[in-house]
Write an enzyme that holds these catalytic residues in place. Sequence first.
Site, mmCIF file in Angstrom:
data_model
loop_
_atom_site.group_PDB
_atom_site.id
_atom_site.type_symbol
_atom_site.label_atom_id
_atom_site.label_comp_id
_atom_site.label_asym_id
_atom_site.label_seq_id
_atom_site.Cartn_x
_atom_site.Cartn_y
_atom_site.Cartn_z
ATOM 1 N N GLU A 44 0.899 -1.145 0.010
ATOM 2 C CA GLU A 44 0.199 -0.128 -0.067
ATOM 3 C C GLU A 44 0.961 1.224 -0.047
ATOM 4 O OE1 GLU A 44 -3.625 1.946 2.460
ATOM 5 O OE2 GLU A 44 -2.471 0.446 3.792
ATOM 6 N N LYS A 117 -10.075 1.936 -2.204
ATOM 7 C CA LYS A 117 -10.327 1.565 -0.985
ATOM 8 C C LYS A 117 -11.744 1.966 -0.379
ATOM 9 C CE LYS A 117 -7.634 1.414 3.419
ATOM 10 N NZ LYS A 117 -6.442 1.745 3.984
ATOM 11 N N CYS A 154 -5.637 -3.010 2.457
ATOM 12 C CA CYS A 154 -5.361 -2.841 3.838
ATOM 13 C C CYS A 154 -6.783 -3.028 4.826
ATOM 14 C CB CYS A 154 -4.892 -1.545 4.333
ATOM 15 S SG CYS A 154 -3.769 -1.398 5.734
#
Length: 295
Positions: A44, A117, A154
Amino acid sequence: MNKLLKVALVQQSNSRDLANNLEKSIKGIKQAAAENAQLIVLQELHRSLYFCQTEDVSVFDLAESIPGSSTEILGQLAKDLGVVIVASLFEKRATGLYHNTAVVLEKDGTIAGKYRKMHIPDDPGFYEKFYFTPGDLGFEPIDTSIGRLGVLICWDQWFPEGARLMAMKGAEILIYPTAIGWNSQDTKDEQIRQRDAWIIIQRSHAVSNGLPVVSCNRVGYESDPSGHSEGIFFWGNSFIAGPQGEILAHAREDQEEVLTVTLDLQRSENVRRIWPYLRDRRIDHYHDLLKIYRD
């Protein structure tokens, strides 16, 4: 018939030197390609430090468009090496509108797709809500020449819903570029519990969906620019798991590494025949999942 796919991830430490960070990523990609990897995953926000330790408007200068300079460089690299690359970028969509975005570069250098995300954390040292607008592309797998990729990022890895939706739409692999680490004020026992929970939750996504998981974390210490905390020790431990959660490759917690492993994607078919979770889901009784909480 076996469907073999050699995958790799690049676990690296980062500094303020953007050019050096990118060069490390490129070096890792080239090493993985030399080991015949067909799919290569970067961590990331691999281009910079993990800047979300503080809230600083000047950091928005790091954001870039997609397509942009990074996708041009990595796209050309993907084309030259004949590989598929999953990269994680700070996307500038418009002034005042930014995303934490994973982009997939196809073997011919084109952009196969991107994922923004969805789950955005806001915790001490992880002030992502200041920088990132929650994704609006949904949980949609990205089709590539080497298969259908379920790319998430994540904090998404802690939510089973995202993994399930990717699996329901035909993803063949779950992929998590990640930046997670320890607070030095936590006890050693607490640090171990956090790391183990992180590994367990992702292995559980592999198990419950019958899919391999590729999780690529960063490594090394990054100080807090504000001086309000002692910074973050990113714990590495990147890994690749099979469709029953079995660990196929596991990086160390304190070193940069390139992990490669050959996946047999036919195993997902075999595992799902033995453990038919999708068959036995009781969707007629899951309607309360659409609520934040059942009071």
